[in-house]
Write an enzyme that holds these catalytic residues in place. Sequence first.
Site, PDB file in Angstrom:
ATOM      1  N   CYS A  93       0.789  -1.180  -0.087  1.00  0.00           N
ATOM      2  CA  CYS A  93      -0.019  -0.025   0.024  1.00  0.00           C
ATOM      3  C   CYS A  93       0.729   1.223   0.167  1.00  0.00           C
ATOM      4  O   CYS A  93       0.474   2.439  -0.142  1.00  0.00           O
ATOM      5  CB  CYS A  93      -0.947   0.092   1.122  1.00  0.00           C
ATOM      6  SG  CYS A  93      -1.940  -1.311   1.284  1.00  0.00           S
ATOM      7  N   HIS A 100      -9.405   4.107  -0.439  1.00  0.00           N
ATOM      8  CA  HIS A 100      -8.080   3.402  -0.389  1.00  0.00           C
ATOM      9  C   HIS A 100      -8.038   2.521  -1.528  1.00  0.00           C
ATOM     10  O   HIS A 100      -8.023   1.424  -1.595  1.00  0.00           O
ATOM     11  CB  HIS A 100      -7.962   2.531   0.765  1.00  0.00           C
ATOM     12  CG  HIS A 100      -6.448   1.930   1.106  1.00  0.00           C
ATOM     13  ND1 HIS A 100      -5.333   2.458   0.310  1.00  0.00           N
ATOM     14  CD2 HIS A 100      -6.070   0.826   1.580  1.00  0.00           C
ATOM     15  CE1 HIS A 100      -4.263   1.831   0.560  1.00  0.00           C
ATOM     16  NE2 HIS A 100      -4.520   0.902   1.337  1.00  0.00           N
TER      17      HIS A 100
END
Lengths: 400, 486
Positions: free
Chosen positions: A88, A344
């Site tokens: 991420c 996200h």
Amino acid sequence: MASGIKDRVAILGMGCTRFGERWDASPEDLMVEAFGEALEDAGIEPGQIDAAWFSTHMPDVGTGRGGVPMSIALRLPNIGVTRVENFCAGGSDAIRNAVYSVAAGATDIALALGVEKLKDTGYGGLPVTNVGTLIPQWYPAAVAPANFAQLASAYRAKHGIDADLLKRAIAHVSVKSHDNGAKNPKAHLRKPITVEQVLDAPIIAEPLGLFDCCGVSDGAAAVIVTTPAIARSLGKNDLVTFKALQLATSNGWELQGSGWDGSYFHTARIAARRAYDEAGIADPRRGIDLTEVHDCFSVTELVTMEDLGLADEGGAVRDVLDGAFDADGRIPCQIDGGLKCFGHPVGASGIRMLYEVYLQLLGRAGARQLADPKIGLTHNLGGQPSQNVCSVLIAGLEKA
Amino acid sequence: MIGITGYGAYLPRLRMRRQAIAEANAWYAPNIRGKGTRTLANWDEDVVTMAVAAARDCLGRGDDRGNIAALMLASTTLPFAERLNGAIVARALTLDRSVAASDVGGSQRAGLTALQHALDAVAAGRGDALVLSADARRARPGSGSELAFGDGAAALTIGSEGVLAQFLGSASESVDFVDRFRLAGEPFDYVWEERWVRDEGMSKMMPGVIGAALADAGIDPGSVDHFIMPSTLRNIDAQVAKAVGIPADAVVPTLFERIGECGTAHALILCAKVLETAKPGELIVLGQFGSGAQAMVFRVTDEVGAVRPLRGVSGWMARGVEEDRYTKFLSFKGEIALERGMRGEQDQKTALSTAYRHEDALLGFVAGRCEVTGEVSFPPSRIIYAEGQPLKDTQRPYGLAERPAKVLSWSAEYLSFHRSPPHCYGQIDFDGGGRVLMEFTDVDPDAIDSGMDVEMTFRIKAIDETRGYRRYFWKATSARPAQEEH
């Protein structure tokens, strides 16, 4: 000792799509949307870009592998395009590569763009994948919520904190981010919520409930960087420059050794210390005006306040409940809604964080604009608490 | 002297209440009733994992298992038809590669057949043998067998030193009397009329074979202290004892009401139970019916008190937790396909070359311990991290399976597909070093917390339904005291 990147690279332009369940949009659409805004903001043509870094984490469900998908989508002029994948934190790592290329003098103008198309799997949450041939044979088929939820059990044990108190504190984290996200037209989740809603939500991974988890979103974000001198030559006067950009990667000490207590991010503390050194910030509680941190889960944000030195060790529960990181608090956190509400799209998130800092520093954040911020910090995490990559980036007004 | 030198057992934690099964099926099969409980293997348990558990119960926590030269694994529900199940068990136990492992099956008396093979091997001077028997049978929902069967395992070590029950004699008979059959690959037994099995089979064959075994041993039937003859047929053991001349009070209770009938393992489970309290000089007779009959005679020696299993049958019996949920029972037994969601579609293909390359770590749970720093790494690594001083190739094999451990951090999640949600896992710290992020099994999520004592258990890690494969690894389970839950 390296001289660092402080004030050697400036942001020329940025773009970011609306994040969310973009059923209408393909990865190509998302890339074109973010890139278009960045180009317009920068005031340049694609032919002026010397090199590009492309962040995407899960190629199999969205974009495909290598640098090619971005080069094709944006019809880039046969420049070098490199895919960056670092969980991420890939978005921040793409920025790092672009910034380093400019700082090194290898390029004049460089692009970093992140995209993730997660909503083509048919189910909620992150896609299920196998990692290599050995790991699935011993490692739990773990999901992100349970990996991060373990912070809570270790944090409670370390600091002797009552489970209900911690649950309430992390609920405050989510309520705050929803309040902020509601003011952001590009955010995925735009409804304010109450503490009671958070506490009563179905459990996903003990003790995290539905509202303790961030949105899983489609989206893209882009940044074009150059030297301050070139930026000025292109007509930019109020410059946002990079003050520090540090990455720390686990080496197995947390996962396999016995020195780590499971309640914090070893890498975040290392990256933060290096970044404060690079930026020349002696006291982050005085030197940082806003933060965009990797709040994939509410408990992550809480312990991150300590990892970044913005709260005392064991003191984040109190500070969070006191509103220290609310929009009107001491150091606002996730003023754009964060991962929690902006969303996200994995490979884009690090660039989205910088996008908000950039808008805030330039006074372009609309209804959620903070009063006169000069230095912002992004904290972008990839992996899970016991094994991860952590980026800490500090950006500020050129004279700050 | 040759005979039994150690014993142990394993019974799964779950105890399915028979009344719950009967009530769920009462609309369909009102005449099938039962009381008490039967053992139920968790979804991640099978013959291989239960055999490992019983062997560990028998062998204890010591690292030295070098005396075991042969391993016999008996069952009619071995998970693999091709892939030596006994070899999986041997590697999980970190037995030496030179061990002669074999699978024994074919009938309900496979446990005794394996025991006889082991005695013969020891008599031939081939070293000590480990006899394991386990079963986890399936039964058609709505059948009587569903209530009768239990899941469990037993272990005996056979040797010539430290013998606690001396082998005196045996007899067997092999005939094609088909009281039950199951074609290879089929899930359920087909069973002929009980009255015929009892009158024409057991009542005629068992007395003869038991009498022959006693004659081989030179023992008078009237002096037998413990007579073990498992069967789901009520009182058949007492009838056979009477026919042979064995005293009625020698008939060993079958434990049927508590654990069910555990197939090929049952005779050895009862033997392990008897040995817990047997006195020197007492005589034990084991008999089992199945495609003929088999019987063996042992005399308990003065050594009987010197060796104890870790928990033993009594410990495992006390360690159960009652289960009432019939669909859970059906799901664990593979008789019902519950909705899994798309997350359940994940490919579970196992890279067999990878598995073999890391066999010691994956089956034996062997970590690496740095000779310089003492740091433990799982899986073992070429380089060990030490502050400012990475060390290369300094690790030596270091087993984790038998070491006490504690929970550092954990969670219980409802997101991923799991056959028994919530899916619990966390970081485990081992006494003496070593940390592994691993799955939990047989735990109550409400009871888990940081600092909880755990122990290791060998379980199914994943089932590859596409290719018909299953892989195994170790999981953490609560190191609860024996009596806690009952």
